[in-house]
Design a protein around this motif. Structure first.
Motif, PDB file in Angstrom:
ATOM      1  N   ILE B 102      -0.136   3.526   3.813  1.00 57.67           N
ATOM      2  CA  ILE B 102       0.579   4.800   3.769  1.00 57.67           C
ATOM      3  C   ILE B 102      -0.297   5.824   4.478  1.00 57.67           C
ATOM      4  O   ILE B 102      -1.511   5.879   4.254  1.00 57.67           O
ATOM      5  CB  ILE B 102       0.818   5.250   2.299  1.00 57.67           C
ATOM      6  CG1 ILE B 102       1.572   4.169   1.510  1.00 57.67           C
ATOM      7  CG2 ILE B 102       1.557   6.585   2.255  1.00 57.67           C
ATOM      8  CD1 ILE B 102       2.977   3.893   1.958  1.00 57.67           C
ATOM      9  N   GLY B 103       0.337   6.610   5.339  1.00 60.67           N
ATOM     10  CA  GLY B 103      -0.415   7.601   6.109  1.00 60.67           C
ATOM     11  C   GLY B 103      -0.932   6.989   7.397  1.00 60.67           C
ATOM     12  O   GLY B 103      -0.469   5.930   7.828  1.00 60.67           O
ATOM     13  N   ASP B 104      -1.894   7.630   8.006  1.00 60.14           N
ATOM     14  CA  ASP B 104      -2.524   7.132   9.240  1.00 60.14           C
ATOM     15  C   ASP B 104      -3.225   5.806   8.954  1.00 60.14           C
ATOM     16  O   ASP B 104      -4.121   5.761   8.110  1.00 60.14           O
ATOM     17  CB  ASP B 104      -3.532   8.195   9.718  1.00 60.14           C
ATOM     18  CG  ASP B 104      -4.334   7.738  10.938  1.00 60.14           C
ATOM     19  OD1 ASP B 104      -4.134   6.603  11.404  1.00 60.14           O
ATOM     20  OD2 ASP B 104      -5.165   8.533  11.402  1.00 60.14           O
ATOM     21  N   PRO B 105      -2.859   4.723   9.642  1.00 63.21           N
ATOM     22  CA  PRO B 105      -3.478   3.425   9.322  1.00 63.21           C
ATOM     23  C   PRO B 105      -5.001   3.429   9.498  1.00 63.21           C
ATOM     24  O   PRO B 105      -5.689   2.625   8.862  1.00 63.21           O
ATOM     25  CB  PRO B 105      -2.830   2.454  10.318  1.00 63.21           C
ATOM     26  CG  PRO B 105      -1.647   3.151  10.873  1.00 63.21           C
ATOM     27  CD  PRO B 105      -1.839   4.612  10.701  1.00 63.21           C
ATOM     28  N   ASP B 106      -5.531   4.317  10.336  1.00 64.34           N
ATOM     29  CA  ASP B 106      -6.989   4.374  10.504  1.00 64.34           C
ATOM     30  C   ASP B 106      -7.687   5.078   9.346  1.00 64.34           C
ATOM     31  O   ASP B 106      -8.866   4.828   9.084  1.00 64.34           O
ATOM     32  CB  ASP B 106      -7.343   5.064  11.827  1.00 64.34           C
ATOM     33  CG  ASP B 106      -7.043   4.170  13.025  1.00 64.34           C
ATOM     34  OD1 ASP B 106      -7.269   2.949  12.910  1.00 64.34           O
ATOM     35  OD2 ASP B 106      -6.559   4.689  14.045  1.00 64.34           O
ATOM     36  N   LYS B 107      -6.963   6.003   8.708  1.00 66.24           N
ATOM     37  CA  LYS B 107      -7.515   6.696   7.535  1.00 66.24           C
ATOM     38  C   LYS B 107      -6.429   6.739   6.474  1.00 66.24           C
ATOM     39  O   LYS B 107      -5.884   7.808   6.164  1.00 66.24           O
ATOM     40  CB  LYS B 107      -7.934   8.131   7.910  1.00 66.24           C
ATOM     41  CG  LYS B 107      -9.073   8.184   8.910  1.00 66.24           C
ATOM     42  CD  LYS B 107      -9.276   9.630   9.389  1.00 66.24           C
ATOM     43  CE  LYS B 107     -10.278   9.675  10.532  1.00 66.24           C
ATOM     44  NZ  LYS B 107     -10.364  11.026  11.137  1.00 66.24           N
ATOM     45  N   PRO B 108      -6.083   5.602   5.929  1.00 62.41           N
ATOM     46  CA  PRO B 108      -4.880   5.545   5.084  1.00 62.41           C
ATOM     47  C   PRO B 108      -5.059   6.256   3.732  1.00 62.41           C
ATOM     48  O   PRO B 108      -6.142   6.232   3.168  1.00 62.41           O
ATOM     49  CB  PRO B 108      -4.668   4.048   4.888  1.00 62.41           C
ATOM     50  CG  PRO B 108      -6.017   3.432   5.070  1.00 62.41           C
ATOM     51  CD  PRO B 108      -6.721   4.289   6.082  1.00 62.41           C
ATOM     52  N   LYS B 109      -3.955   6.835   3.262  1.00 61.82           N
ATOM     53  CA  LYS B 109      -3.928   7.369   1.894  1.00 61.82           C
ATOM     54  C   LYS B 109      -3.928   6.212   0.895  1.00 61.82           C
ATOM     55  O   LYS B 109      -4.521   6.313  -0.172  1.00 61.82           O
ATOM     56  CB  LYS B 109      -2.667   8.219   1.702  1.00 61.82           C
ATOM     57  CG  LYS B 109      -2.839   9.650   2.187  1.00 61.82           C
ATOM     58  CD  LYS B 109      -1.584  10.459   1.919  1.00 61.82           C
ATOM     59  CE  LYS B 109      -0.884  10.761   3.225  1.00 61.82           C
ATOM     60  NZ  LYS B 109       0.433  11.376   3.077  1.00 61.82           N
ATOM     61  N   ALA B 110      -3.247   5.155   1.265  1.00 62.59           N
ATOM     62  CA  ALA B 110      -3.246   3.956   0.407  1.00 62.59           C
ATOM     63  C   ALA B 110      -3.236   2.733   1.321  1.00 62.59           C
ATOM     64  O   ALA B 110      -2.605   2.747   2.386  1.00 62.59           O
ATOM     65  CB  ALA B 110      -2.018   3.935  -0.500  1.00 62.59           C
TER      66      ALA B 110
END
Lengths: 273, 249, 273, 249
Positions: B102-110
């Protein structure tokens, strides 16, 4: 000739820091004793290849700081939930993750098994897996028209590490139905195996047994490690220890809990053997 | 509704809905983390009089395959698997599925486990049934954050397979390939069209004519099978699911 | 579901004229009873694929006029000399021959097994095999530079026919080490098998036996044919009958001698079973 | 020359010559129709004290391989086979081999079995030893009629393997890759350089310095091994060869 070693520690000593290390799925016997020995020897910068997916093997190595990169189709503790050390490492960018899909790993290993530089694979086009892999290539099928297909470069692991129900002094290892272990051994530069027991005689001499055996030709070193897959299982020998895995999943939610687990179950102990 | 029916759990209803879609098939395979589809496949096999072959990934007794972990994919490629099951942490209105982050795959929220075989089997198996018990605007979204596998592809792409239906804890959607959209097919007990609209993050089509039918409940003898032999058989691969659903063995 | 048939004749009836028929090497069990049944039913225009080479199977079918095309790495009677009916058919252009090399056949079948349109293969470049194959393709390895490699189109046989030591009523067939039979079954549209015996129970239920077994999923029909590989052998069951093969090689030097052989050993007899 | 030596058969001499070239290797594979190389490999294994692994194609006892007929080729591709053996109905001075036909391949004067794995293994295995007992201008030709596999390739072609030597019933040639030519290495008993020149259809190089040495005969204990355990072991795959050479079992 296969080296017959006396402990998982000697196996772990043969896998150098920085190695591209292929590991099997949890339903094939995993050398958990070998994994623990890698943690004990303080392995660093391992690049893990999950064939095709990971559970607690990657968790222990990542949580203990042994890993710099990982390529796999998934990391999960299955019914015990998400893999907390993996999730934490991704969120805090401690490791580089290359997402892929199971058959892409199998095909890339078969490419090395067959000594070809690549293998084609259907699927993948239109996925973010492909969009984020600049090492893969999309081109037309030369026998089709307007028919794009993915070209996957061969993966040749420096080493593979797994567990077997039984082996012999010639380095032959019985794997039964778990043929992915054979592909891994064929495709890798070196194959290291722990086994429940080393049997007398030659596993290749009986045609029934030979059909499920990797010849010693492909096995670099073998060592006995009783209950070496624990807390995972060995099909038809012992079951996975779900209570222990649940306990791990609980503790590993935090790095502190994981460190306590490691201290109790890995670093403070020598090998079971 | 009889007393037996009133006690039908959502999982059991989903098992029955999926089992109905497997009728008449020859070979169904079930992948990782799929206890509900696994139970449905075993139920369908019981109801088929033995003509349906079921391959459960991760089971060690009664193997279907003898060529290692690649055989599931090779077998599908050969056209020998009629149906498969996929889920997603997000599923969107074009049937794209996200099993990664979830979110940016490089800096994911989950971060979730990963795509498994979805980026292959979704293209290859003729009848892919999507399932997700949690039916909220969080799981059924307008656009997935990461495409593990797309619901539809360009015309020229080799794609014998794709989405057939989406079974949730609230309803059954059918996927209409020409429109690249889901159609609301039936409502589970207690659900209204308004509930579905509120809890679904993507637009979907409504059936023509007089409203949305209710999801057909499992036959009473199906429930006996689910709670009896099917539950015992699924326990080998999914012990926690079986214990939660059916108690200890 | 696998059809359990009662004779090799019923197997032969399922293989239509014109079929692309894959057959195993002589060191894997060959269904000679199935081959004789094809001759008896007067099969025509078969296109044979030798996986990867042929002996008496191709000889009988070619000599009896059942064959229009053949693709294989070799046809030979081994220590009994050249294959006379094959040689005669080539010299008199009675059949179309596509020469190839063993690993090209294995790779092209693996392409069908994996559902990809082609496979790359090293070697071949600069050979007359390649020069005479306009169905093959040479192009650069997309991951290399100035690195040509051969692209082989997938081969998907209409049918494969072989013999097994044992099968069961579920259609499972034990093959032991002869894994090329498994690739052939996976890659072909239909697989027909004769077996020495049909055993009670399920060959997949024992993990030792299962490791060397093709699941019934891939087997279209099975029939018992006692001594069904004769005059070839079944490893660990019976040896090849070198005296008979030598007798064949002697007679088959002429079409008249071959016809006499056929009359005595094939057409005038019904199946041994 | 002792009495034992005077009774050395050409095949036995060829076995010894080949066995010498296998010293120090780890794994040697032997393909179809290769009784002399097969015997040489078994002899070399006996002399290695068990460090040399020998894979004999077509043998069913003591298998080396467990992955079917493709494993020989995959194993070679992995760099796990150090030496292999090829023959030819024709062999030419650039080490091209012909296993297919004489004359126009579409209307051949003679047709032979075919190329087997040569068009692959000749490129892949580091040390390919060519053998042909019949040494005449008919078998050793200036240019083969059909190239089953070429002796040399363009610089850019992936080719870790290739010809190492050619062993005939008259002599031993070494292949010099840089020159793309054979070098006459040693003469079998009774042969002269003139004999070789007359019976060879291609040009070859001569060693520098003082003449061509004689081929080293097999040690007496090698002959005992060849006629004893090696002969018995090769019988499993080549019963007619073993009977012709060593009598009935």
């Amino acid at each position: 000739m296969t080296a017959v070693l006396t402990s998982a520690a000697e196996i772990a000593a043969k896998i150098p820091d920085g190695a591209l290390l292929a590991l099997p799925p949890e339903y094939a016997p995993c050398s958990m004793e070998g994994i623990r020995a890698l943690v004990r020897r303080g392995a660093r910068n391992l690049r893990l290849l999950g064939v095709p997916q990971f559970g607690i093997q990657a968790e222990l190595l990542i949580g203990a700081g042994c890993v710099s990169e990982i390529e796999t189709a998934a990391v999960t503790l299955g019914e015990h939930g998400l893999a907390p050390r993996f999730t934490d490492a991704i969120k805090h960018q401690k490791i580089t993750m290359r997402d892929t899909t199971c058959p892409a790993i199998h095909a890339a290993l078969q490419a090395s098994e067959k000594g070809v530089p690549f293998m084609p694979l259907r699927g993948l086009i239109g996925s973010d897996i492909l969009a984020r892999r600049d090492d893969w290539h999309v081109a037309d099928n030369p026998f089709g028209e307007n028919d794009p297909i993915v070209y996957l470069p061969a993966i040749k692991p420096d080493a593979t590490l797994f567990h077997g129900a039984k082996g012999d002094v010639h380095g032959n290892v019985w794997i039964g139905l778990r043929r992915e272990l054979m592909v891994m051994a064929h495709a890798s530069k070196a194959a290291y195996v722990t086994v429940e027991k080393i049997v007398d005689g030659d596993l290749l001499s009986d045609p029934q047994t030979a059909a499920g055996t990797i010849p010693g030709l492909y096995i670099s070193a073998i060592a006995k490690a009783h209950k070496g897959a624990w807390p995972l299982g060995v099909p038809h020998y012992y079951e996975r220890d779900n209570e222990h895995l649940s306990h791990y999943a609980e503790l590993a939610r935090t790095q502190e809990g994981f460190d306590a687990y490691l201290d109790e179950w890995v670093t403070s102990r020598t090998a079971a053997e | 509704m009889s007393d037996v029916m009133s006690e039908v759990r959502t999982e059991e209803l989903m098992i029955a809905v999926i089992a109905r879609m497997l009728s008449g098939l020859s070979h169904v395979a079930v992948g990782a983390a799929s206890p509900i589809p696994g139970s449905a496949a075993l139920l369908a096999r019981e109801l088929s009089g033995g003509t349906l072959r079921v391959t459960l990934l991760g089971r060690t007794s009664n193997p279907t395959f003898t060529d290692g972990a690649r055989e599931l994919f090779d077998c599908a490629a050969q056209g020998r698997i009629d149906a498969f099951f996929l889920s997603g942490v997000q599923i969107d209105g074009q049937a794209n599925i996200n099993l990664v982050s979830i979110g940016d795959p490089d800096k994911p929220k989950a971060r979730f486990p990963g795509s498994f075989g979805s980026a292959y089997l979704y293209y290859i198996v003729p009848r892919v049934i999507l399932f997700r018990q949690e039916h909220t605007a969080r799981t059924l979204v307008s656009k997935v954050d990461y495409v593990s596998a797309p619901g539809v592809s360009e015309e020229n792409l080799y794609r014998p397979g794709g989405p057939h239906a989406l079974v949730t804890g609230r309803c059954l959607f059918e996927f209409i390939k020409d429109k690249e959209r889901f159609l609301l097919k039936s409502l589970h007990p207690g659900q209204t069209v308004e509930d579905i609209k509120r809890e679904t993050g993507f637009d979907f089509d409504m059936p023509e004519g007089s409203g949305v039918p209710n999801t057909e409940p499992p036959e009473p003898d199906w429930l006996k099978l689910i709670r009896g032999p099917v539950g015992e058989e699924i326990r080998e691969v999914y012990p926690e699911f079986a214990t939660r659903m059916f108690g200890s063995s």
